[in-house]
Enzyme design. Structure first.
Site, PDB file in Angstrom:
ATOM      1  N   HIS A 122       0.823  -1.066   0.005  1.00  0.00           N
ATOM      2  CA  HIS A 122       0.009   0.023  -0.199  1.00  0.00           C
ATOM      3  C   HIS A 122       0.714   1.414   0.106  1.00  0.00           C
ATOM      4  CE1 HIS A 122      -2.783   2.808   2.076  1.00  0.00           C
ATOM      5  NE2 HIS A 122      -3.741   2.255   1.666  1.00  0.00           N
ATOM      6  N   ASP A 199       2.941  -4.615   8.357  1.00  0.00           N
ATOM      7  CA  ASP A 199       1.775  -3.916   7.809  1.00  0.00           C
ATOM      8  C   ASP A 199       0.693  -4.633   8.226  1.00  0.00           C
ATOM      9  OD1 ASP A 199      -0.462  -2.495   7.048  1.00  0.00           O
ATOM     10  OD2 ASP A 199       0.424  -1.589   5.224  1.00  0.00           O
ATOM     11  N   GLN A 202      -4.732  -5.112   7.108  1.00  0.00           N
ATOM     12  CA  GLN A 202      -5.644  -5.962   6.422  1.00  0.00           C
ATOM     13  C   GLN A 202      -5.653  -7.490   7.018  1.00  0.00           C
ATOM     14  OE1 GLN A 202      -7.828  -5.214   3.918  1.00  0.00           O
ATOM     15  NE2 GLN A 202      -7.166  -3.241   3.551  1.00  0.00           N
ATOM     16  N   LYS A 225     -10.624  -0.589  10.212  1.00  0.00           N
ATOM     17  CA  LYS A 225     -10.820  -2.001   9.184  1.00  0.00           C
ATOM     18  C   LYS A 225     -11.488  -2.979  10.198  1.00  0.00           C
ATOM     19  CE  LYS A 225      -7.926  -0.061   5.782  1.00  0.00           C
ATOM     20  NZ  LYS A 225      -6.612   0.087   5.024  1.00  0.00           N
ATOM     21  N   CYS A 363      -4.654   2.443  -3.615  1.00  0.00           N
ATOM     22  CA  CYS A 363      -3.546   3.117  -3.008  1.00  0.00           C
ATOM     23  C   CYS A 363      -2.428   1.943  -3.441  1.00  0.00           C
ATOM     24  CB  CYS A 363      -3.825   3.214  -1.520  1.00  0.00           C
ATOM     25  SG  CYS A 363      -4.839   4.406  -1.089  1.00  0.00           S
TER      26      CYS A 363
HETATM   27  C1  LIG Z   1      -5.749   0.573   4.762  1.00  0.00           C
HETATM   28  C2  LIG Z   1      -4.373   0.177   4.681  1.00  0.00           C
HETATM   29  C3  LIG Z   1      -3.234   1.139   5.128  1.00  0.00           C
HETATM   30  C4  LIG Z   1      -3.295   2.453   5.751  1.00  0.00           C
HETATM   31  O1  LIG Z   1      -4.207   2.632   6.885  1.00  0.00           O
HETATM   32  P1  LIG Z   1      -5.061   3.906   7.243  1.00  0.00           P
HETATM   33  O2  LIG Z   1      -6.066   3.352   8.078  1.00  0.00           O
HETATM   34  O3  LIG Z   1      -5.212   4.594   5.966  1.00  0.00           O
HETATM   35  O4  LIG Z   1      -3.783   4.820   7.861  1.00  0.00           O
HETATM   36  C5  LIG Z   1      -1.820   0.543   5.057  1.00  0.00           C
HETATM   37  N1  LIG Z   1      -1.568  -0.636   4.605  1.00  0.00           N
HETATM   38  C6  LIG Z   1      -2.470  -1.587   4.228  1.00  0.00           C
HETATM   39  C7  LIG Z   1      -2.156  -2.773   3.541  1.00  0.00           C
HETATM   40  C8  LIG Z   1      -3.748  -1.014   4.072  1.00  0.00           C
HETATM   41  O5  LIG Z   1      -4.738  -1.719   3.627  1.00  0.00           O
END
Ligand SMILES: *Cc1c(COP(=O)(O)O)cnc(C)c1O
Length: 405
Positions: A122, A199, A202, A225, A363
């Site tokens: 992302h 990260d 998800q 999320k 993104c």
């Molecule tokens: C949504 C997302 C982000 C960013 O998250 P925010 O809540 O917008 O800060 C980063 N990495 C992944 C894989 C995402 O799905």
């Protein structure tokens, strides 16, 4: 624990809404999840009953708010199995969690050092690392992927060296749903003497990460999320690393002592929590985690896996439809295009039919560039979605295809 889809759906008031005169079919869970009533209620209860600033007042409400905030931190610690509660830093989301780390690493890197991300990231896990490289003269390396949207581990092994300082990779790709072999990647990074940030934005909606078993140095995620409020997030960091990194922002809350000559910083976690935080959000993130645990991650995964299999089979009935991201390990995300039709046009037509999906680059422009496409239509399913909704969606996509070709 038994799972009843109708009871679960009844927990989410928005799911019984109509959009454009049609029952809402919400398949944009990868962008943000819907919120159950307990989470919505917990936000207003906080403001109705205990609203006060935390860590500051001796008065009762301030104590209550502080206790609730710190209790939530402990709940999150338990949820991700962190060793200490001060390894759990409240942030505004994954983006801020990652920026906190990249900002800190600016004081640790120099020219010749290498930072590694993957082809599946992302933008939030690319751009801050690029900015870090610009500031320090470090070089950015990229772990490539194959046509299925899987990272190529042989190339990862080759890219790692004694120059690698930190690797940043997502647990699960938001654009394709690929589940990355992060345990392997963490162990390999450590063998090379590098740190690793995961990260998990998800991943946390689908599973319970165990940061000690994973042995990752950092794990970042967002609350919104995973049924929690927007503007909330977590950075987990190993104590040693968090002590090594300088503060992210200066301000109130993060200090021990301030004079005009010198300021000393507070201990963890407060060193990284300058200013008044999103108190209600932090507390209610704990409520969201309780809710998800009450549904049960086994149930969540079972429901989502069924939806993924069903949705994939049904969509493939459509002529000219191509799915991007066919990794062996993937979550309930289906990214696709239909030959000769722009994803945006399909998204617009099916919105009129009450269906919410994401269209565009998600993104993750480098992934779109890899496949040489401007974007995809992305349907991302949550445990509160149903096969009946998938049927409505597939019929709507067929209808859009007819109208557009
Ligand atoms: C949504 C997302 C982000 C960013 O998250 P925010 O809540 O917008 O800060 C980063 N990495 C992944 C894989 C995402 O799905």
């Amino acid at each position: 624990m038994s799972f009843n889809i109708n009871d679960t759906r009844a927990d989410f008031p928005i799911l019984s809404q109509k959009v454009n005169g049609k029952p809402l079919v919400y398949f944009d869970n990868g962008a943000t999840s819907q919120k159950p009533q307990v989470v919505i209620d917990a936000i207003s209860n906080y403001y109705q009953e205990i609203n006060a600033n935390i860590h500051r007042g001796v008065h009762t409400l301030s104590q209550l708010a502080t206790d609730a905030y710190e209790e939530s931190r402990k709940k999150i610690q338990t949820h991700i199995n962190a060793e200490f509660d001060h390894e759990v830093i409240f942030t505004s989301g994954t983006t801020q969690s990652i920026n906190l780390v990249t900002n800190g690493f600016a004081s640790l890197l120099q020219e010749g050092d290498e930072v590694m991300v993957s082809a599946l990231e992302h933008h939030s896990n690319i751009v801050p690392w690029q900015m870090l490289c610009e500031r320090t003269g470090a070089t950015l390396k990229v772990i490539p992927m194959n046509e299925k949207g899987e990272l190529i581990m042989a190339d990862y092994d080759k890219l790692l060296s004694d120059k690698t300082r930190i690797v940043a990779v997502n647990h699960i790709s938001n654009a394709l749903g690929t589940v990355n072999p992060i345990k392997y990647m963490i162990d390999k990074a450590h063998e090379a003497g590098a740190a690793i940030l995961i990260d998990g934005a998800q991943a946390v909606p689908h599973l319970k990460p165990d940061v000690q078993a994973l042995d990752c140095d950092f794990y970042a995620f967002s609350g919104h999320k995973m049924c929690g409020p927007t503007g909330t997030g977590i950075l987990y960091g190993k104590e040693d690393w968090l002590n090594k990194l300088p503060p992210y922002q200066g301000g109130g809350e993060m200090i021990k002592e301030v004079t005009f000559e010198k300021t000393t910083y507070a201990d963890l976690p407060h060193k990284f929590e300058a200013g008044t935080p999103h108190i209600a959000g932090g507390i209610v993130l704990g409520t969201a985690i309780d809710y998800m645990n009450s549904v049960g991650f086994d149930n969540i995964q079972q429901q989502e896996n069924e939806l993924l299999a069903y949705g994939t089979a049904r969509l493939l009935e459509i002529e000219g439809l191509k799915i991007y991201g066919t990794a062996k390990e993937k979550t309930s995300v289906i990214s696709f295009n239909i030959e000769g039709i722009h994803p945006y046009d399909i998204g617009t037509i099916i919105d009129k039919l009450g269906i919410a999906v994401r269209t565009g680059h998600h993104c993750a422009q480098p992934i779109m560039n890899f496949f040489k496409i401007p974007g995809t239509i992305r349907a991302s399913f949550s445990f509160y979605n149903t096969k009946e909704e998938i049927d409505i969606f597939v019929e709507a996509v067929k209808k859009a295809q007819q109208m557009l070709s």
